[in-house]
Design a protein around this motif. Structure first.
Motif: not given
Length: 227
Positions: A166-176
């Motif tokens: 949805t937001h084009g973020c990385t796995p680590e960013q999604a976790w945060h």
């Protein structure tokens, strides 16, 4: 008197020897060898051979070099004898490995039959037993936490995937983002992940308003940080 019992710790046959004497109505029994499965037969025979009129039985196990949990059955034998005949019974001289077994079982290492006339062998809250109980409690909590983490992992991974798409973020960013939304909304991480996952389904319900606000703020903050 001897008993021949196979001892699993060495695979051989070691005899339990019980000798004794009586003096002014007191019976003094000395045990040597190993307290393992089958040793109660020898002890029972020694008790049966005591003369009538004995008013106290003292058993010294200082000569016992090894004991397994089956060897603890001698406490039951001595307890029953004391209750049946109405005489005090003591078993002392515990040392080395047999003493360690008593400690691990939470028994009085001075005399586990101290209260034989008033009920079953007395159990004490020894330091070792208390420490082991605390360790078991800690392990139970850790196991429960691990089980909960394992159960929660699939839905959290799904929510991360949805945020990434949805937001084009990385796995680590999604976790945060998930963690920050959890903290901002005071909602458990698994519940945040479940709400995100449910909202992505066709006609799925949106997250609660407070959680939606927390998610938007977390996404926006991480987007600014990335820039």
């Amino acid at each position: 008197m001897t008993s021949s019992a196979r001892t699993p710790h060495i695979g051989g046959l070691d005899a339990l020897v019980v000798g004794g004497r009586t003096d002014q109505g007191r019976a003094f029994l000395d045990a040597y060898g190993e307290l393992v499965h089958g040793c109660t037969d020898t002890l029972t025979a020694a008790l049966a051979a005591l003369p009538a009129g004995v008013d106290r039985v003292q058993v010294d196990v200082a000569g016992v070099s090894f004991m397994d949990t089956a060897g603890l059955e001698i406490l039951d034998v001595l307890g029953r004898y004391g209750r049946l005949h109405g005489v005090p019974v003591s078993v002392t001289g515990w040392q080395g490995q047999p003493r360690r077994i008593l400690e691990l079982k939470g028994l009085d290492t001075t005399d586990p039959l101290r209260t034989v006339l008033h009920g079953p062998p007395a159990r004490t809250g020894s330091a070792v037993a208390a420490e082991r109980a605390e360790q078991l409690d800690v392990l139970r909590v850790e196991i429960e936490q691990l089980r909960h983490a394992i159960d929660s992992r699939p839905v959290i991974d799904q929510a991360r995937g949805i945020l990434m798409a949805t937001h084009g973020c990385t796995p680590e960013q999604a976790w945060h983002v998930l963690r920050e939304a959890s903290q901002r909304s005071n909602t458990k991480l698994r519940e945040v992940a479940a709400a995100v996952t449910a909202s992505a389904a066709p006609h799925g319900p949106p997250p609660p308003e407070g959680l939606r606000t927390a998610l938007r703020a977390a996404v926006a903050r991480h987007a600014r940080t990335d820039r």
